[in-house]
Every structure is written in structure tokens, then in C-alpha cells.
Design a protein around this motif. Structure first.
Motif, PDB file in Angstrom:
ATOM      1  N   PHE A 191       0.853  -1.190   0.000  1.00 11.97           N
ATOM      2  CA  PHE A 191       0.000   0.000   0.000  1.00 11.97           C
ATOM      3  C   PHE A 191       0.884   1.233   0.000  1.00 11.97           C
ATOM      4  O   PHE A 191       2.049   1.177   0.371  1.00 11.97           O
ATOM      5  CB  PHE A 191      -0.853   0.045   1.280  1.00 11.97           C
ATOM      6  CG  PHE A 191      -1.906  -1.028   1.358  1.00 11.97           C
ATOM      7  CD1 PHE A 191      -2.810  -1.212   0.327  1.00 11.97           C
ATOM      8  CD2 PHE A 191      -2.003  -1.837   2.483  1.00 11.97           C
ATOM      9  CE1 PHE A 191      -3.793  -2.184   0.415  1.00 11.97           C
ATOM     10  CE2 PHE A 191      -2.985  -2.808   2.579  1.00 11.97           C
ATOM     11  CZ  PHE A 191      -3.874  -2.978   1.539  1.00 11.97           C
ATOM     12  N   ARG A 192       0.250   2.372  -0.321  1.00  6.73           N
ATOM     13  CA  ARG A 192       0.952   3.647  -0.184  1.00  6.73           C
ATOM     14  C   ARG A 192       0.702   4.164   1.212  1.00  6.73           C
ATOM     15  O   ARG A 192      -0.414   4.100   1.719  1.00  6.73           O
ATOM     16  CB  ARG A 192       0.407   4.651  -1.201  1.00  6.73           C
ATOM     17  CG  ARG A 192       0.878   4.336  -2.581  1.00  6.73           C
ATOM     18  CD  ARG A 192       0.386   5.371  -3.546  1.00  6.73           C
ATOM     19  NE  ARG A 192       1.081   6.631  -3.358  1.00  6.73           N
ATOM     20  CZ  ARG A 192       0.872   7.677  -4.145  1.00  6.73           C
ATOM     21  NH1 ARG A 192       0.007   7.607  -5.126  1.00  6.73           N
ATOM     22  NH2 ARG A 192       1.537   8.789  -3.939  1.00  6.73           N
ATOM     23  N   ARG A 193       1.754   4.661   1.819  1.00 10.44           N
ATOM     24  CA  ARG A 193       1.624   5.161   3.178  1.00 10.44           C
ATOM     25  C   ARG A 193       0.778   6.425   3.233  1.00 10.44           C
ATOM     26  O   ARG A 193       0.014   6.661   4.138  1.00 10.44           O
ATOM     27  CB  ARG A 193       3.007   5.485   3.741  1.00 10.44           C
ATOM     28  CG  ARG A 193       3.303   4.662   4.946  1.00 10.44           C
ATOM     29  CD  ARG A 193       4.676   4.919   5.460  1.00 10.44           C
ATOM     30  NE  ARG A 193       5.480   3.696   5.418  1.00 10.44           N
ATOM     31  CZ  ARG A 193       5.272   2.646   6.175  1.00 10.44           C
ATOM     32  NH1 ARG A 193       4.289   2.630   7.041  1.00 10.44           N
ATOM     33  NH2 ARG A 193       6.029   1.581   6.059  1.00 10.44           N
ATOM     34  N   GLN A 202      -0.740  -5.143  11.488  1.00 11.99           N
ATOM     35  CA  GLN A 202       0.252  -6.091  10.968  1.00 11.99           C
ATOM     36  C   GLN A 202      -0.182  -6.781   9.674  1.00 11.99           C
ATOM     37  O   GLN A 202       0.622  -7.447   9.023  1.00 11.99           O
ATOM     38  CB  GLN A 202       0.579  -7.153  12.022  1.00 11.99           C
ATOM     39  CG  GLN A 202       1.133  -6.572  13.309  1.00 11.99           C
ATOM     40  CD  GLN A 202       2.408  -5.789  13.087  1.00 11.99           C
ATOM     41  OE1 GLN A 202       3.411  -6.341  12.646  1.00 11.99           O
ATOM     42  NE2 GLN A 202       2.378  -4.496  13.332  1.00 11.99           N
ATOM     43  N   GLY A 203      -1.460  -6.667   9.329  1.00  9.38           N
ATOM     44  CA  GLY A 203      -1.909  -7.227   8.052  1.00  9.38           C
ATOM     45  C   GLY A 203      -2.992  -8.284   8.142  1.00  9.38           C
ATOM     46  O   GLY A 203      -3.326  -8.920   7.145  1.00  9.38           O
ATOM     47  N   LYS A 204      -3.600  -8.454   9.316  1.00 11.65           N
ATOM     48  CA  LYS A 204      -4.611  -9.505   9.493  1.00 11.65           C
ATOM     49  C   LYS A 204      -5.851  -9.265   8.623  1.00 11.65           C
ATOM     50  O   LYS A 204      -6.289 -10.155   7.901  1.00 11.65           O
ATOM     51  CB  LYS A 204      -5.033  -9.594  10.975  1.00 11.65           C
ATOM     52  CG  LYS A 204      -3.872  -9.855  11.918  1.00 11.65           C
ATOM     53  CD  LYS A 204      -4.320  -9.930  13.362  1.00 11.65           C
ATOM     54  CE  LYS A 204      -4.954  -8.661  13.882  1.00 11.65           C
ATOM     55  NZ  LYS A 204      -4.053  -7.488  13.916  1.00 11.65           N
ATOM     56  N   SER A 205      -6.392  -8.050   8.709  1.00 12.80           N
ATOM     57  CA  SER A 205      -7.594  -7.754   7.912  1.00 12.80           C
ATOM     58  C   SER A 205      -7.272  -7.779   6.426  1.00 12.80           C
ATOM     59  O   SER A 205      -8.108  -8.191   5.609  1.00 12.80           O
ATOM     60  CB  SER A 205      -8.150  -6.370   8.262  1.00 12.80           C
ATOM     61  OG  SER A 205      -8.431  -6.327   9.626  1.00 12.80           O
ATOM     62  N   THR A 206      -6.073  -7.348   6.108  1.00 13.19           N
ATOM     63  CA  THR A 206      -5.644  -7.375   4.703  1.00 13.19           C
ATOM     64  C   THR A 206      -5.650  -8.815   4.198  1.00 13.19           C
ATOM     65  O   THR A 206      -6.099  -9.093   3.083  1.00 13.19           O
ATOM     66  CB  THR A 206      -4.230  -6.752   4.593  1.00 13.19           C
ATOM     67  OG1 THR A 206      -4.302  -5.413   5.087  1.00 13.19           O
ATOM     68  CG2 THR A 206      -3.729  -6.750   3.165  1.00 13.19           C
ATOM     69  N   GLY A 259      -2.214 -11.138  15.804  1.00 20.23           N
ATOM     70  CA  GLY A 259      -1.128 -10.209  15.525  1.00 20.23           C
ATOM     71  C   GLY A 259      -1.496  -8.851  16.065  1.00 20.23           C
ATOM     72  O   GLY A 259      -2.679  -8.567  16.291  1.00 20.23           O
ATOM     73  N   ARG A 260      -0.489  -8.019  16.270  1.00 16.78           N
ATOM     74  CA  ARG A 260      -0.756  -6.680  16.805  1.00 16.78           C
ATOM     75  C   ARG A 260      -1.463  -5.818  15.765  1.00 16.78           C
ATOM     76  O   ARG A 260      -1.531  -6.187  14.588  1.00 16.78           O
ATOM     77  CB  ARG A 260       0.561  -6.040  17.243  1.00 16.78           C
ATOM     78  CG  ARG A 260       1.221  -6.824  18.382  1.00 16.78           C
ATOM     79  CD  ARG A 260       2.191  -5.967  19.127  1.00 16.78           C
ATOM     80  NE  ARG A 260       1.491  -4.814  19.692  1.00 16.78           N
ATOM     81  CZ  ARG A 260       2.104  -3.735  20.162  1.00 16.78           C
ATOM     82  NH1 ARG A 260       3.416  -3.658  20.144  1.00 16.78           N
ATOM     83  NH2 ARG A 260       1.407  -2.731  20.648  1.00 16.78           N
ATOM     84  N   ASN A 261      -1.933  -4.656  16.184  1.00 17.54           N
ATOM     85  CA  ASN A 261      -2.637  -3.749  15.263  1.00 17.54           C
ATOM     86  C   ASN A 261      -1.758  -3.414  14.062  1.00 17.54           C
ATOM     87  O   ASN A 261      -0.565  -3.179  14.198  1.00 17.54           O
ATOM     88  CB  ASN A 261      -2.991  -2.428  15.968  1.00 17.54           C
ATOM     89  CG  ASN A 261      -4.035  -2.595  17.050  1.00 17.54           C
ATOM     90  OD1 ASN A 261      -3.949  -1.965  18.083  1.00 17.54           O
ATOM     91  ND2 ASN A 261      -5.018  -3.430  16.820  1.00 17.54           N
ATOM     92  N   SER A 300      -9.183 -12.090  15.502  1.00 16.63           N
ATOM     93  CA  SER A 300      -9.659 -11.561  16.774  1.00 16.63           C
ATOM     94  C   SER A 300      -8.491 -11.254  17.702  1.00 16.63           C
ATOM     95  O   SER A 300      -7.427 -11.846  17.606  1.00 16.63           O
ATOM     96  CB  SER A 300     -10.585 -12.583  17.432  1.00 16.63           C
ATOM     97  OG  SER A 300     -11.018 -12.107  18.679  1.00 16.63           O
ATOM     98  N   HIS A 301      -8.739 -10.295  18.597  1.00 18.95           N
ATOM     99  CA  HIS A 301      -7.768 -10.029  19.659  1.00 18.95           C
ATOM    100  C   HIS A 301      -8.240 -10.681  20.958  1.00 18.95           C
ATOM    101  O   HIS A 301      -7.623 -10.503  21.998  1.00 18.95           O
ATOM    102  CB  HIS A 301      -7.632  -8.518  19.877  1.00 18.95           C
ATOM    103  CG  HIS A 301      -6.942  -7.814  18.746  1.00 18.95           C
ATOM    104  ND1 HIS A 301      -5.576  -7.859  18.575  1.00 18.95           N
ATOM    105  CD2 HIS A 301      -7.411  -7.089  17.717  1.00 18.95           C
ATOM    106  CE1 HIS A 301      -5.249  -7.166  17.501  1.00 18.95           C
ATOM    107  NE2 HIS A 301      -6.349  -6.690  16.948  1.00 18.95           N
ATOM    108  N   ASN A 302      -9.364 -11.397  20.879  1.00 17.41           N
ATOM    109  CA  ASN A 302      -9.938 -11.974  22.080  1.00 17.41           C
ATOM    110  C   ASN A 302      -9.540 -13.454  22.213  1.00 17.41           C
ATOM    111  O   ASN A 302      -9.988 -14.307  21.455  1.00 17.41           O
ATOM    112  CB  ASN A 302     -11.464 -11.826  22.004  1.00 17.41           C
ATOM    113  CG  ASN A 302     -12.148 -12.319  23.256  1.00 17.41           C
ATOM    114  OD1 ASN A 302     -11.794 -13.362  23.807  1.00 17.41           O
ATOM    115  ND2 ASN A 302     -13.127 -11.568  23.717  1.00 17.41           N
TER     116      ASN A 302
END
Ligand SMILES: Nc1ncnc2c1ncn2[C@@H]1O[C@H](COP(=O)(O)OP(=O)(O)OP(=O)(O)O)[C@@H](O)[C@H]1O
Length: 248
Positions: free
Chosen positions: A18-20, A68-72, A64-66, A208-210
Motif C-alpha cells: 500500500f501507499r503510506r 500487521q496485516g490480518k484484515s488485509t 497479531g498486533r494492530n 480476533s484479539h480476544n
């Protein structure tokens, strides 16, 4: 996204960048310079070198932490985002519960949106007619059927999305953090529905983070750190490693 033999999902050498800064203007000089470089200026790999396979009926938790690419990764599996490298092959359709507004049209009513979304996922007119009342009842939106989608509260949007998506017959269910928005009673109802779908042999891909949710639904975990897949193991081991990395 053609059908592989035997596996539900096959991900090979997957990468997306992605572009920053979307507003950042690229000068002519920078454009010529980046044409010679492999990575255009201002871009970064949101996910890189990710490979794994999922068998039908498996339930995978992605941690993974916020950022980091999980939703991607979920979007790539859903086919709503295309990779810059590698490929994703999915056997059968996916029912994606990945974004609050995903697929719904703000100006259309709840009723119209149910028909549209279910139809887009291959549900026949008769199928929609048969399930419509159940979907509205699950979402507890009986009094809002003629309300434009854009006027629903965030929690109501999630209810509607889950109610529709969980009625689809697609073999793979993708669930992102969206459920966290729902209230406690509704979440409990969603979890029971996910249990039913798993018992029915569906494949689950769950971000999930839960920890409790991950342990409840998933047998296997994928740990994404610094935009790469660093661990693919039983969910308890993945959670333990994630916690050890992020202790204090
Ligand atoms: N469309 C986009 N354009 C530019 N950058 C994006 C886009 N989508 C995601 N990103 C960036 O890609 C990285 C990965 O985002 P992603 O949403 O996949 O993270 P995540 O692991 O799901 O995080 P979280 O736990 O916070 O939900 C982040 O740096 C994010 O800012």
C-alpha cells in the motif's frame, strides 16, 4: 481464484503493498526514480511471503498486533483485494463478514439490502424469500425493514451483516473483528450460530484479539508479525507465543 483439489484455501507467496500517504504527491522525478526501483517511493508491504493451506472444515484464528496485516489477509482471501505478489486459491465461495459496511448500500432499505447481498452471493429469489424473515428476526430489525441502511446504528449494521452472511451457503466463513461492536447478548447469539456452522463442516477464518474467542472456535492459529506469517501452529501455541512476544 480457481478451485484447488482437496484444500479449502491455498495461499502461496502472497504479498500486497500500500501507499503510506495517499495524499502524498509524487514528483515527476520521483516517478522516474521509482520506475527503476523495485518498491515505489512511499509504499510498504502490508503483507509479504505468506503461504499456507487450509483444509475444509478447519477453523483458523489469525492473531497479531494492530496494523500487521490480518484484515488485509482476510480481504485477499475474500477476493475483495488483489495481491501484488503470489496468489490465493479458494475452493468454493466465501461468506465474508469483514467490514461493517461491506456490500451494503446506504440509500437502500434494510429489506432491499438483504435481497441485494444475498442475491450477490448466489442465493436465489426463492431462497431469499424463504430466509428473509429469519434473517430479520436474527438481526432483531423487525421495526427497521423499510429504514435506509445508512440510518442504522453501528451495532444494527453488524447485526444485519451477520444475519445475512451467516445464512449464506458458502463453504468458507470469514469473520473479522466486527463482532466486537455487537452487544453481549447479540454476540452470544452469533457465537452459537458460528458453532452451528462449524458443526455443519464450514471452514472458518477468524481474526480476533480476544483469546477466549480464538480458543473457543479455532484449532489452528496463524500469527502475523511485521507483515509476515511467523507461526502456523495449534491455536494455544500461537497464543502463547504472541503473549510471550508482547509481555509487558
Ligand atoms: N487500503 C489501504 N491503503 C493503504 N494502507 C492500508 C490500506 N489498508 C490497510 N492499510 C495498512 O496496511 C497495514 C495492515 O492493515 P490491516 O488492517 O491489515 O491490519 P490488522 O493487522 O488487521 O490491524 P488491526 O488489529 O488494527 O485491525 C496497516 O499499516 C494499514 O494502515
Amino acid at each position: 481464484m480457481d478451485a484447488p483439489q482437496g484444500n479449502a484455501i491455498e495461499v502461496t507467496g502472497l504479498g500486497v503493498r500500500f501507499r503510506r500517504n495517499r495524499r502524498g504527491r509524487r514528483s515527476i522525478k520521483a516517478m522516474f526514480a521509482s520506475a527503476r526501483r523495485r518498491m515505489p517511493q512511499g509504499e510498504f508491504w502490508a503483507l509479504r511471503d505468506v503461504s499456507f493451506t487450509v483444509r475444509p472444515g478447519e477453523s483458523i484464528g489469525v492473531v497479531g498486533r494492530n496494523g500487521q496485516g490480518k484484515s488485509t489477509l482476510l480481504k485477499l482471501v475474500a477476493g475483495v483485494l488483489l495481491p501484488d505478489e503470489g496468489r490465493v486459491r479458494v475452493n468454493g465461495g466465501v461468506a465474508p463478514l469483514i467490514e461493517l459496511t461491506g456490500g451494503f448500500v446506504g440509500d437502500l432499505t434494510v429489506r432491499e439490502n438483504v435481497r441485494l447481498t444475498a442475491g450477490l452471493h448466489g442465493m436465489t429469489r426463492e431462497g431469499v424469500a424463504e430466509r428473509y424473515d429469519e434473517i430479520i428476526a436474527f438481526a432483531e430489525l423487525e421495526d427497521f425493514q423499510e429504514t435506509p441502511y445508512k440510518h442504522l446504528s453501528n451495532g444494527m449494521k453488524v447485526r444485519l451483516a451477520f444475519a445475512v452472511v451467516s445464512q449464506l451457503e458458502e463453504p468458507i466463513l470469514l469473520v473479522d473483528e466486527v463482532l466486537a461492536v455487537g452487544d453481549k447478548a447479540f454476540r452470544a447469539k452469533c457465537y452459537r450460530r458460528i458453532d452451528e456452522l462449524l458443526a455443519d463442516g464450514r471452514t472458518l477464518f477468524f481474526v480476533s484479539h480476544n483469546e477466549r474467542d480464538l480458543q473457543r472456535f479455532c484449532t489452528r492459529g496463524l500469527y502475523i508479525r511485521e507483515h509476515r506469517l511467523v507461526m502456523d501452529a495449534p491455536i494455544d501455541d500461537v497464543i502463547a507465543q504472541y503473549n510471550a512476544d508482547n509481555a509487558a
